[in-house]
Design a protein around this motif. Structure first.
Motif, PDB file in Angstrom:
ATOM      1  N   THR A  20       0.834  -1.195   0.000  1.00 53.21           N
ATOM      2  CA  THR A  20       0.000   0.000   0.000  1.00 53.21           C
ATOM      3  C   THR A  20       0.872   1.250   0.000  1.00 53.21           C
ATOM      4  O   THR A  20       1.890   1.310   0.682  1.00 53.21           O
ATOM      5  CB  THR A  20      -0.911  -0.004   1.239  1.00 53.21           C
ATOM      6  N   SER A  80      -9.319  11.061  -4.676  1.00 55.45           N
ATOM      7  CA  SER A  80      -9.456   9.700  -4.166  1.00 55.45           C
ATOM      8  C   SER A  80      -8.269   8.876  -4.636  1.00 55.45           C
ATOM      9  O   SER A  80      -8.009   8.773  -5.841  1.00 55.45           O
ATOM     10  CB  SER A  80     -10.764   9.078  -4.655  1.00 55.45           C
ATOM     11  N   ALA A  85      -2.791   4.904   2.074  1.00 54.10           N
ATOM     12  CA  ALA A  85      -3.164   5.131   3.468  1.00 54.10           C
ATOM     13  C   ALA A  85      -2.295   6.227   4.055  1.00 54.10           C
ATOM     14  O   ALA A  85      -1.165   6.458   3.608  1.00 54.10           O
ATOM     15  CB  ALA A  85      -3.013   3.846   4.286  1.00 54.10           C
ATOM     16  N   ALA A  86      -2.847   6.915   5.051  1.00 54.21           N
ATOM     17  CA  ALA A  86      -2.091   7.912   5.811  1.00 54.21           C
ATOM     18  C   ALA A  86      -1.868   7.419   7.231  1.00 54.21           C
ATOM     19  O   ALA A  86      -1.705   8.207   8.160  1.00 54.21           O
ATOM     20  CB  ALA A  86      -2.822   9.248   5.812  1.00 54.21           C
ATOM     21  N   HIS A  87      -1.852   6.092   7.391  1.00 55.08           N
ATOM     22  CA  HIS A  87      -1.593   5.491   8.706  1.00 55.08           C
ATOM     23  C   HIS A  87      -0.870   4.166   8.505  1.00 55.08           C
ATOM     24  O   HIS A  87      -0.922   3.562   7.424  1.00 55.08           O
ATOM     25  CB  HIS A  87      -2.900   5.266   9.469  1.00 55.08           C
ATOM     26  N   GLU A  88      -0.230   3.727   9.565  1.00 54.89           N
ATOM     27  CA  GLU A  88       0.493   2.454   9.538  1.00 54.89           C
ATOM     28  C   GLU A  88       0.634   1.958  10.960  1.00 54.89           C
ATOM     29  O   GLU A  88       1.034   2.712  11.855  1.00 54.89           O
ATOM     30  CB  GLU A  88       1.872   2.655   8.894  1.00 54.89           C
ATOM     31  N   THR A  92      -0.744   7.586  12.631  1.00 59.28           N
ATOM     32  CA  THR A  92      -0.783   8.472  11.474  1.00 59.28           C
ATOM     33  C   THR A  92       0.628   8.694  10.946  1.00 59.28           C
ATOM     34  O   THR A  92       1.567   8.888  11.721  1.00 59.28           O
ATOM     35  CB  THR A  92      -1.418   9.824  11.852  1.00 59.28           C
ATOM     36  N   LEU A  99      -3.400  17.216   7.840  1.00 60.85           N
ATOM     37  CA  LEU A  99      -4.736  16.658   7.656  1.00 60.85           C
ATOM     38  C   LEU A  99      -5.784  17.734   7.433  1.00 60.85           C
ATOM     39  O   LEU A  99      -6.923  17.432   7.063  1.00 60.85           O
ATOM     40  CB  LEU A  99      -5.108  15.799   8.870  1.00 60.85           C
ATOM     41  N   ARG A 113      -8.316  16.033   4.911  1.00 62.42           N
ATOM     42  CA  ARG A 113      -8.565  14.592   4.773  1.00 62.42           C
ATOM     43  C   ARG A 113     -10.040  14.291   4.963  1.00 62.42           C
ATOM     44  O   ARG A 113     -10.679  14.775   5.897  1.00 62.42           O
ATOM     45  CB  ARG A 113      -7.747  13.805   5.798  1.00 62.42           C
ATOM     46  N   ASP A 116      -9.788   7.610   5.261  1.00 66.39           N
ATOM     47  CA  ASP A 116      -8.590   6.761   5.233  1.00 66.39           C
ATOM     48  C   ASP A 116      -9.038   5.392   5.711  1.00 66.39           C
ATOM     49  O   ASP A 116      -8.863   5.026   6.872  1.00 66.39           O
ATOM     50  CB  ASP A 116      -7.512   7.355   6.148  1.00 66.39           C
ATOM     51  N   LEU A 121      -7.831   6.373   0.331  1.00 62.46           N
ATOM     52  CA  LEU A 121      -7.451   7.610   1.017  1.00 62.46           C
ATOM     53  C   LEU A 121      -8.048   8.774   0.236  1.00 62.46           C
ATOM     54  O   LEU A 121      -7.805   8.909  -0.962  1.00 62.46           O
ATOM     55  CB  LEU A 121      -5.928   7.733   1.072  1.00 62.46           C
ATOM     56  N   THR A 122      -8.850   9.617   0.906  1.00 59.94           N
ATOM     57  CA  THR A 122      -9.507  10.711   0.211  1.00 59.94           C
ATOM     58  C   THR A 122      -9.241  12.041   0.898  1.00 59.94           C
ATOM     59  O   THR A 122      -9.126  12.118   2.127  1.00 59.94           O
ATOM     60  CB  THR A 122     -11.030  10.484   0.123  1.00 59.94           C
TER      61      THR A 122
END
Length: 293
Positions: A20, A80, A85-88, A92, A99, A113, A116, A121-122
């Motif tokens: 991703t 879009s 993703a903006a996390h793991e 974040t 954001l 944002r 997510d 991720l949008t």
């Protein structure tokens, strides 16, 4: 009439990226000399670049809640990104301030944002003014960045052109011409070459769903594009081209109107890989023997 260069842009939406694409930074900038405001989404270098779509919508919706996203006034661009993703690991991956950016640029007022969730991720972008959506373009840059440019008032940073693809409904029903034009943002100054490059990329996902196709006639590319002072465009096709016996459509049916949209082109001469065409001289369109029915 819809303002040019405001149609949706859809690029490279794969069924799944692996791994991703991980967002690490969101930034904006004003480029007055070039005539646009810019938003850049930076992804970690060791992850793939996501497919994306960018389009004007009436309202930005939060994902997955389905609620309207509170934003500053302005026309709303929905960005879009699929398999991003903006996390793991529950954390974040971008600075908290990224954001909800409020840069106060000439066009771009907010980047926020919207979702997510499950690899989608949008972000919403508020563009001034609300009642007159500004021309925009979007593209991947250097493999790990998604760039969105919004044109300043009265500026034309790129050429709002068209590419003509085969239309399966027209082909089946023998409707002439059997092609349909779609909008493309073309990089200046070599807009004719940019148009042919877009043609060879083929229609995007949404255009394919509409039944548009690139009839390539087995061409693998093009070379030696030039436009003479007599408004004649010359282009050589690469590969073992063939009409496959079609009397309805070949790649020439797409190339000729794609090039004739420009005021510098009145005639188009298409050559085979060996530099041969049916009528090499004079103000007349010409195709190689292989593209004859």
């Amino acid at each position: 009439m819809t303002q040019k260069c405001t149609s949706p842009i859809i690029e490279g939406l794969p069924p799944q990226n692996s791994p991703t694409a991980i967002l690490v930074d969101v930034r904006t900038g004003n480029h007055p000399d070039e005539g646009y405001d810019r938003v850049v989404f930076d992804f970690r270098d060791n992850t793939s670049t996501p497919g994306f779509s960018v389009s004007y919508v009436d309202q930005i919706i939060e994902d997955p809640s389905g609620n309207p996203l509170p934003m500053l006034p302005g026309a709303k661009l929905l960005v879009s990104m699929r398999w991003a993703a903006a996390h793991e690991n529950g954390n974040t991956t971008v600075p908290p301030g990224d954001l909800d950016l409020r840069p106060g640029l000439a066009r771009i007022k907010q980047v926020k944002r919207a979702g997510d969730f499950e690899g989608v991720l949008t972000f919403g972008i508020a563009v001034d003014p609300a009642g007159d959506p500004a021309p925009f373009r979007a593209y991947a840059l250097s493999g790990s960045r998604l760039v969105i440019d919004v044109a300043h008032v009265g500026q034309s940073p790129w050429y709002c052109g068209e590419v003509f693809f085969g239309d399966q409904q027209k082909i089946v029903n023998n409707i002439d011409p059997p092609v349909t034009a779609v909008e493309r943002r073309l990089i200046k100054p070599a807009v004719a070459g940019a148009a042919l490059q877009e043609l060879f990329k083929g229609p995007n996902e949404a255009e394919r769903e509409r039944g548009l196709v690139f009839v390539d006639s087995h061409a693998t590319g093009f070379a030696d594009l030039r436009v003479s002072q007599w408004k004649v465009a010359h282009v050589r096709l690469l590969g073992p081209i063939s009409s496959d016996g079609s009397s309805v459509i070949t790649i020439a049916t797409e190339i000729i109107p794609t090039l004739k949209q420009f005021p510098t082109v009145d005639w188009v001469k298409i050559y085979d890989e060996d530099g041969k065409t049916g009528q090499p001289d004079g103000p007349v369109d010409s195709i190689p023997e292989q593209l004859e029915p």
